[in-house]
Design a protein around this motif. Structure first.
Motif, PDB file in Angstrom:
ATOM      1  N   SER A  52      20.978 -63.296  76.326  1.00  0.00           N
ATOM      2  CA  SER A  52      20.066 -63.357  76.027  1.00  0.00           C
ATOM      3  C   SER A  52      20.055 -61.941  75.243  1.00  0.00           C
ATOM      4  CB  SER A  52      18.725 -63.984  77.133  1.00  0.00           C
ATOM      5  OG  SER A  52      18.526 -63.100  77.283  1.00  0.00           O
ATOM      6  N   GLY A 289      21.032 -70.964  64.978  1.00  0.00           N
ATOM      7  CA  GLY A 289      21.006 -71.338  66.295  1.00  0.00           C
ATOM      8  C   GLY A 289      22.057 -72.078  66.977  1.00  0.00           C
ATOM      9  N   SER A 290      22.444 -72.387  66.200  1.00  0.00           N
ATOM     10  CA  SER A 290      23.718 -73.559  67.138  1.00  0.00           C
ATOM     11  C   SER A 290      25.431 -72.506  67.114  1.00  0.00           C
ATOM     12  CB  SER A 290      24.252 -74.982  66.676  1.00  0.00           C
ATOM     13  OG  SER A 290      24.336 -74.709  65.051  1.00  0.00           O
ATOM     14  N   LEU A 293      24.603 -69.863  69.823  1.00  0.00           N
ATOM     15  CA  LEU A 293      25.561 -70.804  71.135  1.00  0.00           C
ATOM     16  C   LEU A 293      26.194 -71.129  71.660  1.00  0.00           C
ATOM     17  CD1 LEU A 293      23.189 -71.796  73.588  1.00  0.00           C
ATOM     18  CD2 LEU A 293      23.122 -73.663  72.229  1.00  0.00           C
ATOM     19  N   ALA A 419      16.604 -71.144  70.222  1.00  0.00           N
ATOM     20  CA  ALA A 419      17.983 -71.275  70.752  1.00  0.00           C
ATOM     21  C   ALA A 419      18.195 -70.699  71.710  1.00  0.00           C
ATOM     22  CB  ALA A 419      19.551 -71.788  69.686  1.00  0.00           C
ATOM     23  N   ILE A 422      15.709 -70.639  74.832  1.00  0.00           N
ATOM     24  CA  ILE A 422      15.241 -72.592  75.354  1.00  0.00           C
ATOM     25  C   ILE A 422      16.428 -72.384  77.143  1.00  0.00           C
ATOM     26  CG2 ILE A 422      15.583 -74.576  75.063  1.00  0.00           C
ATOM     27  CD1 ILE A 422      14.512 -74.017  72.546  1.00  0.00           C
ATOM     28  N   TRP A 423      17.611 -72.197  76.357  1.00  0.00           N
ATOM     29  CA  TRP A 423      19.368 -72.273  76.712  1.00  0.00           C
ATOM     30  C   TRP A 423      19.021 -71.897  78.315  1.00  0.00           C
ATOM     31  CZ3 TRP A 423      24.096 -69.455  76.605  1.00  0.00           C
ATOM     32  CH2 TRP A 423      25.222 -69.798  76.598  1.00  0.00           C
ATOM     33  N   HIS A 426      15.843 -73.000  80.250  1.00  0.00           N
ATOM     34  CA  HIS A 426      16.434 -74.200  80.495  1.00  0.00           C
ATOM     35  C   HIS A 426      17.529 -74.184  82.097  1.00  0.00           C
ATOM     36  CE1 HIS A 426      16.701 -78.378  80.534  1.00  0.00           C
ATOM     37  NE2 HIS A 426      15.626 -78.746  80.309  1.00  0.00           N
ATOM     38  N   SER A 473      21.657 -77.503  79.937  1.00  0.00           N
ATOM     39  CA  SER A 473      20.691 -76.900  79.159  1.00  0.00           C
ATOM     40  C   SER A 473      21.492 -76.826  77.846  1.00  0.00           C
ATOM     41  CB  SER A 473      20.495 -75.143  79.932  1.00  0.00           C
ATOM     42  OG  SER A 473      19.476 -74.583  78.308  1.00  0.00           O
ATOM     43  N   HIS A 476      20.898 -80.200  76.268  1.00  0.00           N
ATOM     44  CA  HIS A 476      19.006 -80.231  75.284  1.00  0.00           C
ATOM     45  C   HIS A 476      18.468 -78.957  74.583  1.00  0.00           C
ATOM     46  CE1 HIS A 476      14.567 -79.961  76.269  1.00  0.00           C
ATOM     47  NE2 HIS A 476      15.053 -78.684  76.144  1.00  0.00           N
ATOM     48  N   VAL A 477      19.448 -77.727  74.817  1.00  0.00           N
ATOM     49  CA  VAL A 477      19.536 -77.022  73.206  1.00  0.00           C
ATOM     50  C   VAL A 477      19.660 -78.479  71.568  1.00  0.00           C
ATOM     51  CG1 VAL A 477      19.677 -75.058  71.778  1.00  0.00           C
ATOM     52  CG2 VAL A 477      19.196 -74.860  74.263  1.00  0.00           C
TER      53      VAL A 477
END
Length: 508
Positions: A52, A289-290, A293, A419, A422-423, A426, A473, A476-477
């Motif tokens: 992160s 975000g994707s 990630l 993103a 949260i990753w 989670h 996780s 989920h994102v």
């Protein structure tokens, strides 16, 4: 910036060379937005920081660039387009060298901010100067070439970033800018002298600029440091949140009353502009975000090298390159709201496909959503940009373009931060849930009976749980991002119907 007049001095080979220099400079800046995406695991490993924290390398660049984009018009009017363009190239190259020499995360993030500040004006100025050196009848071809570099940059970024990180070291993803930056700067000084724009003493909205830096800086720091500091249980995060919130309110009031605002907030009075830009920001935030990630998940979880993560990410490029000219034509004939809504719905669909990824997914299962996404991106990007600019008055076009690019870039940085946050958060939840329902001793005994040592069995169980938790996780994102795409696809219909084939500058 006012509509540039065409300069006739450049002809033949010199004109082509000047156009190539401008396109290459733009390509370098666009490339730098995505080249670090696949290199984050290499950078975090080398500098001994978390995944992160590694994302700060991407978000710091995007935020600095976003702040500088609205200032481009003022800088060009005050100091001249060519002069600002050349200084920006030299500054960008200098900070690229410093990024490559960085020995700590703090130094790298600071240098990435420098890169973003100097990189911000390069993109809009390369566009303006291209329009200035080409005659009106050739301007659309010139803009086509410029647009190609904007599309190809994000495709080649992950491939170059991955290949360089695996075969040399991550430092070289920044060092490769040196010959391009210096070469373009020297060539621009020699070739574009006659294309210099007139200068005048323009007032700058110092208060607005200071407030802009304050609230955006506070917001981004809050998003980047939030989950490390346990969010609002930390007084520091609470102060940042209040600074961002109050700063935004004061900034809005200030800009509404300022005669020469750094950001022209009055443009939001056009409903079509507001909705289009809002949908673009939501869509781009979820998209960025994707794409931040996915390469990290591929490398941390599936054991992909940075090179192969780059190849997989870049499969998106085929569709984008194919569809861009087709969508540009469709946008002149059909309702652009339908085209944008279609593109965003497809993006929502492919992101939903990713929400069912597993740790044993093969290359094609992972590449298919990327390929489909490539075909969908121009459908959301081109009509929304057209609709936003077509809804303002001709004299507001430059301000509208600056504001649109600012919000898009900011949304990308915020989307990436959220993103990854949260990753990370989670994953901890998923891991604790799995461990509570897993009979560790039974599994450990079974593995010991197969010949494993007790410690090796525990390590094996732990790594399996970690892998599954990271994947659950990530799923989920992707589910959250799919929802954002669908929301953006729906709000487009709040726009008034645009006139078919309308160009920029026809306010409703």
């Amino acid at each position: 910036m006012n509509q540039p007049m065409q300069m006739t001095d450049l002809k033949g080979g010199r004109l082509i060379l000047a156009a190539l220099v401008l396109a290459l400079a733009n390509f370098m800046v666009v490339l730098d937005m995505t080249i670090a995406n696949v290199s984050v695991p290499h950078i975090t490993g080398s500098l001994a920081v978390s995944a992160s924290q590694g994302t700060w390398v991407i978000t710091s660049y995007a935020v600095a660039e976003a702040i500088c984009v609205p200032l481009t018009g003022w800088l060009a009017g005050r100091f001249g387009s060519v002069r600002v363009f050349v200084i920006s190239l030299f500054g960008f190259t200098l900070f690229s060298i410093l990024c490559g020499l960085s020995t700590s995360l703090e130094m790298l993030v600071f240098c990435r901010i420098g890169q973003g500040l100097f990189g911000g004006p390069i993109m809009p100025l390369s566009q303006t100067l291209l329009m200035r050196i080409f005659p009106p009848e050739k301007q659309s071809q010139a803009m086509g070439m410029w647009a190609m570099t904007t599309v190809v940059g994000p495709i080649l970024g992950p491939i170059l970033g991955g290949t360089i990180s695996d075969n040399m070291s991550w430092h070289w993803i920044f060092f490769i800018n040196i010959p391009v930056g210096i070469g373009c700067a020297i060539a621009a000084m020699r070739l574009l002298k006659t294309a210099e724009t007139p200068t005048q003493k323009l007032k700058i909205d110092r208060g607005g600029l200071l407030l802009l830096v304050l609230w955006i800086g506070a917001l981004q720091l809050m998003l980047d440091l939030g989950h490390e500091r346990d969010w609002f249980n930390s007084p520091f995060i609470v102060v940042l949140a209040l600074t961002a919130f109050v700063g935004l309110i004061v900034f809005t009031i200030w800009e509404l009353t300022e005669r020469h605002p750094v950001v022209n907030i009055l443009l939001f009075k056009y409903r079509s502009f507001t909705i289009s830009v809002l949908a673009l920001a939501f869509g781009f935030g979820a998209f960025f975000g994707s794409i931040v990630l996915i390469p990290q998940w591929l490398q941390i979880n599936l054991g992909y090298t940075a090179t192969w993560a780059g190849y997989l990410t870049a499969t998106m490029g085929v569709g984008s390159l194919t569809m861009s000219p087709i969508v540009a034509k469709l946008a002149t004939k059909y309702d652009q709201r339908a085209l944008a809504s279609f593109g965003l719905s497809i993006l929502g669909g492919v992101t939903l496909m990713r929400a069912f990824w597993t740790t044993d997914a093969d290359f094609m299962a992972l590449a298919l959503p990327q390929i489909l996404q490539g075909f969908a991106v121009p459908f959301f990007f081109i009509p929304l940009s057209n609709m936003a600019l077509a809804s303002v008055l001709p004299q507001d076009m430059a301000s509208a373009a600056g504001l649109m690019n600012f919000l898009r870039t900011m949304a990308g940085a915020i989307g990436a931060s959220i993103a990854v946050t949260i990753w990370d958060d989670h994953t901890k939840v998923a891991r604790s849930e799995m461990m509570s329902s897993l009979h560790v001793t039974e599994v450990q005994n079974t593995l010991v009976n197969t010949g494993m040592s007790s410690e090796a069995a525990l390590g094996y169980i732990s790594s399996l749980v970690d892998k599954e938790a990271l994947t659950l996780s990530a799923n989920h994102v992707f589910l959250v991002l799919a929802g954002i795409f669908i929301f953006a696809a729906m709000i487009i219909w709040l726009c008034p119907r645009p006139k078919a084939g309308v160009g920029g500058g026809h306010a409703h």
